[in-house]
Design an enzyme around this catalytic site. Structure first.
Site, mmCIF file in Angstrom:
data_model
loop_
_atom_site.group_PDB
_atom_site.id
_atom_site.type_symbol
_atom_site.label_atom_id
_atom_site.label_comp_id
_atom_site.label_asym_id
_atom_site.label_seq_id
_atom_site.Cartn_x
_atom_site.Cartn_y
_atom_site.Cartn_z
ATOM 1 N N TYR A 59 10.281 4.584 1.597
ATOM 2 C CA TYR A 59 11.384 3.692 1.923
ATOM 3 C C TYR A 59 12.707 4.129 1.297
ATOM 4 O O TYR A 59 13.773 3.665 1.708
ATOM 5 C CB TYR A 59 11.059 2.255 1.498
ATOM 6 C CG TYR A 59 10.135 1.552 2.450
ATOM 7 C CD1 TYR A 59 10.634 0.762 3.488
ATOM 8 C CD2 TYR A 59 8.754 1.690 2.344
ATOM 9 C CE1 TYR A 59 9.782 0.121 4.376
ATOM 10 C CE2 TYR A 59 7.898 1.061 3.237
ATOM 11 C CZ TYR A 59 8.422 0.280 4.250
ATOM 12 O OH TYR A 59 7.579 -0.336 5.127
ATOM 13 N N ASP B 48 0.805 -1.220 0.000
ATOM 14 C CA ASP B 48 0.000 0.000 0.000
ATOM 15 C C ASP B 48 0.837 1.269 0.000
ATOM 16 O O ASP B 48 0.289 2.366 -0.105
ATOM 17 C CB ASP B 48 -0.968 0.018 1.190
ATOM 18 C CG ASP B 48 -0.247 0.069 2.528
ATOM 19 O OD1 ASP B 48 0.931 -0.307 2.586
ATOM 20 O OD2 ASP B 48 -0.869 0.474 3.518
#
Length: 457
Positions: A247, A166
């Protein structure tokens, strides 16, 4: 429809059940089968689901099982979210690289490779069991590292395996809201996004034909309203000319992230392990297990990427409410089962499995046709078709190619029983970059996880 969840005792299972009981996915599933090798965790999740408020007519029947063949027989759709080694294994994934002065994170860097070396063998077994017991079923893979695990399964399941996460879709939605043009769920008109799982960039945001991204990147106030804007800062984002997946913080701010994790009183894995160790037994004893679980879920969401919020910043309320990856998975399931097409960012081969294409026809130019990438897809009953993207700018493509090679070495290590490939995977990762460190990492993980040594032939 019969839906089976592998890892049915997992902490996030109630999110799937909740979405199946109300809203656009209500009535989609008649029977929900929870499969897990841990019967006590299954019992705890079953208690939470029983206590969850739901309309009598919309809630699917729930079946629990520790027998894989029984759970798969008659199944139309499989969700897989397994964690071999449990949360204790996650602690080890994080701590071994930290002990060598490297980033210690669950899916990024050395910890992600260790996680994959444990996850891929079990997921290969699941895929083989699906071929025997429900050969026409689809596998929606949540098991991390999602892109790498999905690529390992494609030779067995072909187009019937789709990886989901997600974080990319969440980035797109946050950017669209910040730009003043929120997107309707299930549509990605004018969106340009390319990458691998946990390694991607939003490079275009043009829902009505005009690209809103340059204006957003130049608007400090608007950027401050979204997680990625606060995480990377306007100066970095304008220089990149795009919005990175959160990330990528671990790649762009490696030293800062490693130092911040090292200074915490405990790693994220340790925090989650302690929470779950006390939570699961309590769920079987508390008169209101759903309420207890939901409080724990919110606390867990508040700690997500905490090492990047060094000045006391809080996560957005919309990110704490839940409704992320399970909505992606259920949107995929609905489209696959004929409930209308959907556009979603998914992990799929760079070109359709059934029709290998020349390089000019891949979704992400510069990456192999059979490499699993994370891109916008059109989902229909025939599967998830990757939509063509622009060729990534040089530094982005170079990083993607580098990490893709690491992923392929990791998969080869498992499938071929090649220990040296595992060493090279650790050594070649951009966050490691050293053969001696690669060997030390593998030796440390082998000592912690004896089952790894059984992989090598």
């Amino acid at each position: 429809m019969r839906l089976m969840i592998a890892g049915g005792g997992g902490f996030r299972v109630p999110l799937v059940y909740r979405a199946l009981c109300a809203g656009p996915f209500a009535g989609l599933v008649d029977e929900l089968v929870l499969f897990d090798v841990d019967g006590s965790r299954l019992a705890a999740m079953e208690a939470v689901l029983r206590d969850m408020p739901a309309d009598e007519g919309s809630a699917p029947a729930v079946v629990v099982s520790t027998d894989l063949g029984q759970a798969l027989t008659g199944t139309d759709m499989v969700f897989a979210a397994i964690r071999p080694g449990g949360t204790a294994g996650r602690i080890t994934d994080e701590q071994i690289p930290l002990g060598l002065g490297l980033l210690g994170q669950e899916t990024t860097g050395a910890g992600g490779i260790s996680y994959a070396l444990r996850s891929i063998p079990h997921m290969l077994e699941l895929a083989a069991a699906m071929r025997r017991h429900c050969p026409d079923a689809w596998l929606i893979n949540f098991t991390n590292p999602a892109g790498m695990v999905t690529e390992a399964l494609v030779p067995i399941l072909g187009r019937r395996v789709i990886g989901i996460c997600d974080s990319a879709g969440g980035l797109v939605q946050r950017a669209a809201r910040a730009a003043g043009a929120p997107l309707n769920e299930g549509t990605l008109d004018g969106v340009g996004y390319y990458g691998l799982n946990h390694l991607g960039w939003l490079y275009r945001l043009a829902p009505a034909g005009r690209d809103l991204l340059p204006g957003l990147l130049s608007d400090r106030v608007a950027l401050e309203t979204m997680e990625e804007g606060r995480l990377f800062g306007q100066h970095t984002l304008e220089k990149l000319g795009c919005l990175p997946n959160e990330y990528l913080y671990y790649y762009y701010q490696t030293a800062q992230a490693t130092e911040a994790i090292g200074q915490q009183s405990e790693t994220r894995g340790t925090s989650i392990h302690q929470q779950q160790n006390s939570l699961y037994p309590s769920l079987l004893q508390d008169p209101h297990p759903y309420r207890l679980w939901d409080a724990a879920r919110r606390s867990r969401e508040e700690g997500y990427l905490a090492e990047a919020r060094t000045h006391g910043e809080q996560r957005d309320e919309s990110d704490l409410a839940g409704g992320g990856y399970e909505r992606v998975a259920l949107s995929v399931m609905r489209a696959l089962s004929g409930g209308g097409t959907a556009q979603l960012i998914l992990n799929v081969p760079n070109s359709p499995v059934s029709a290998p294409a020349p390089a000019a026809e891949v979704a992400v130019p510069g990456l192999p046709a059979d490499a699993v990438v994370e891109v916008p897809c059109q989902v229909t009953p025939d599967g998830a078709l990757p939509l063509p993207q622009e060729r990534p700018d040089g530094p982005f493509l170079t990083l993607m190619q580098h990490v893709k090679e690491v992923e392929r070495l990791t998969i080869r290590a498992v499938v071929a029983g090649d220990r040296e490939a595992a060493v090279q995977a650790f050594a070649a990762h951009p966050l490691v970059g050293s053969v001696p460190l690669g060997r030390q990492l593998l030796e440390g993980y082998e000592a912690a996880f004896p089952e790894l040594s059984q992989l090598w032939t």
